[in-house]
Design a protein around this motif. Structure first.
Motif, PDB file in Angstrom:
ATOM      1  N   THR A  51       1.024  -1.161  -0.124  1.00  0.00           N
ATOM      2  CA  THR A  51      -0.081  -0.083  -0.017  1.00  0.00           C
ATOM      3  C   THR A  51       0.786   1.289  -0.176  1.00  0.00           C
ATOM      4  OG1 THR A  51      -0.090   0.012   2.347  1.00  0.00           O
ATOM      5  CG2 THR A  51      -1.659  -1.124   1.194  1.00  0.00           C
ATOM      6  N   PRO A  52       0.405   2.312  -0.147  1.00  0.00           N
ATOM      7  CA  PRO A  52       1.048   3.549  -0.268  1.00  0.00           C
ATOM      8  C   PRO A  52       1.403   3.897   1.256  1.00  0.00           C
ATOM      9  CG  PRO A  52      -0.791   4.160  -1.763  1.00  0.00           C
ATOM     10  CD  PRO A  52      -1.046   2.535  -1.068  1.00  0.00           C
ATOM     11  N   ARG A  53       0.546   3.531   2.096  1.00  0.00           N
ATOM     12  CA  ARG A  53       1.023   3.916   3.658  1.00  0.00           C
ATOM     13  C   ARG A  53       2.086   2.988   3.890  1.00  0.00           C
ATOM     14  NH1 ARG A  53      -3.033   2.722   8.707  1.00  0.00           N
ATOM     15  NH2 ARG A  53      -1.414   3.033  10.404  1.00  0.00           N
ATOM     16  N   GLU A  54       2.278   1.743   3.335  1.00  0.00           N
ATOM     17  CA  GLU A  54       3.420   0.887   3.831  1.00  0.00           C
ATOM     18  C   GLU A  54       4.844   1.434   3.168  1.00  0.00           C
ATOM     19  OE1 GLU A  54       5.048  -3.150   1.890  1.00  0.00           O
ATOM     20  OE2 GLU A  54       3.347  -3.755   3.401  1.00  0.00           O
ATOM     21  N   LEU A  55       4.522   1.868   1.937  1.00  0.00           N
ATOM     22  CA  LEU A  55       5.742   2.506   1.203  1.00  0.00           C
ATOM     23  C   LEU A  55       6.118   3.568   1.820  1.00  0.00           C
ATOM     24  CD1 LEU A  55       6.069   3.025  -2.709  1.00  0.00           C
ATOM     25  CD2 LEU A  55       6.127   5.002  -1.125  1.00  0.00           C
ATOM     26  N   ALA A  56       5.247   4.691   2.294  1.00  0.00           N
ATOM     27  CA  ALA A  56       5.655   5.733   3.178  1.00  0.00           C
ATOM     28  C   ALA A  56       6.518   5.555   4.419  1.00  0.00           C
ATOM     29  CB  ALA A  56       4.582   6.823   3.308  1.00  0.00           C
ATOM     30  N   SER A  57       6.023   4.492   4.967  1.00  0.00           N
ATOM     31  CA  SER A  57       6.527   4.133   6.588  1.00  0.00           C
ATOM     32  C   SER A  57       8.041   3.571   6.313  1.00  0.00           C
ATOM     33  CB  SER A  57       5.709   3.177   7.322  1.00  0.00           C
ATOM     34  OG  SER A  57       4.525   3.514   7.484  1.00  0.00           O
ATOM     35  N   ALA A  58       8.210   3.037   5.113  1.00  0.00           N
ATOM     36  CA  ALA A  58       9.545   2.496   5.161  1.00  0.00           C
ATOM     37  C   ALA A  58      10.532   2.982   4.509  1.00  0.00           C
ATOM     38  CB  ALA A  58       9.276   1.234   4.351  1.00  0.00           C
ATOM     39  N   ALA A  59       9.965   4.234   3.867  1.00  0.00           N
ATOM     40  CA  ALA A  59      11.153   4.914   2.744  1.00  0.00           C
ATOM     41  C   ALA A  59      11.629   6.388   3.694  1.00  0.00           C
ATOM     42  CB  ALA A  59      10.310   5.636   1.649  1.00  0.00           C
TER      43      ALA A  59
END
Length: 295
Positions: A51-59
């Motif tokens: 998800t975009p949320r997962e991407l933002a959390s990890a980047a």
């Protein structure tokens, strides 16, 4: 150590941009509304976020390259969107072509969450993206630009900076306004000459030897001469969209742009059957509107 980049939007320009970052050694996370478009990047070493949320959390920072302001707001504001995962102090850098109001609103939206929004649209085609030769227009706080500078260095050959995101937005719209106008008039020029029995290649030779010479005229003139409107370097429907955005921005800022309206209307008419073709396919529409005179 290079920042871990989250990249959303793997279309005609977005995919080679993401590929360039991977090639330059950036740890890369990707997400796309159509998941299959990420497959080749994942095969090369990128990590797929659910998800975009997962991407933002990890980047460490997030790049978006999407169709328009509505698509951008959706990927930010959805329940599992970027806003839900972007921590305080992080940067969301959008490199799409959007409207000034969306740039302003997202700046305020992220500021209220102690995060940063940067608008950095680009000028250049897929090949320039692949080779790191894009022109980048960065609007936003100095701190946000500095965080994104390693990415800009990998993607572009030059960066211009402004203090407000919507300034960068208007620069990109001004460039695409000119691009659309040049394309429409190039198509009309080649059509007029062809009706007099002069082939496009002859006109291109003349342009190349004169002050009319430019890479765009030669490249798109060849596209028209060969009628090679696929694969597109820039969708015709996206040009019409950008001309709409330019007209709206001009109205907001009090700039009189009558020729832009005429060019926009031509692309809008051509879009009905050619939305997914290269924007140079406006030439075909002009031909259809130009029946041969009776002998």
């Amino acid at each position: 150590m290079k920042p871990r980049v989250g990249f959303i939007g793997l279309g005609v320009i977005g995919a080679p941009m993401a590929g360039r970052l991977l090639e330059q050694g950036f740890p890369l996370l990707v997400w796309n509304r159509t998941p299959s478009r990420a497959d080749s990047l994942v095969a090369r070493g990128a990590h797929r976020a659910a998800t975009p949320r997962e991407l933002a959390s990890a980047a460490d920072l997030v790049i978006t390259m999407v169709t328009d302001g509505a698509a951008l707001r959706e990927v930010v504001e959805r329940a599992d969107g970027l806003a839900a995962g972007l921590a305080a102090g992080k940067v969301h850098c959008d490199m799409s072509t959007i409207d000034p109001a969306t740039a302003r609103n997202l700046t305020d939206f992220y500021a209220a969450r102690n995060a940063h929004f940067l608008h950095a649209p680009v000028l250049g085609n897929w090949r320039a993206a692949q080779e790191g030769r894009l022109l980048i227009f960065a609007g936003g706080a100095d701190r946000a630009v500095e965080q994104c500078q390693p990415v800009f260095d990998a993607l572009g050959k030059k960066v211009w900076r402004w203090s407000r995101p919507e300034q960068a937005t208007c620069v990109k719209l001004a460039c695409n306004l000119l691009l659309g106008g040049l394309m429409e008039l190039l198509a009309e020029s080649l059509l007029l000459a062809s009706r007099a029995g002069i082939p496009p290649r002859t006109m291109l030779e003349i342009f190349a030897e004169s002050a009319l010479h430019s890479p765009m005229v030669q490249s798109k003139g060849e596209t028209i001469a060969h009628r090679k409107f696929t694969p597109p370097s820039f969708y015709l429907r996206h040009m019409r969209k950008d001309l709409d955005l330019a007209l709206a921005a001009a109205q907001e800022l009090g700039a009189h742009t009558p020729a832009t309206r005429a060019v926009r209307d031509a692309f809008a008419a051509a879009e009905h059957q050619r939305a997914e073709l290269d924007y140079s396919a406006v030439f075909e529409w002009l031909e259809e509107q130009s029946p041969a005179p009776a002998s």
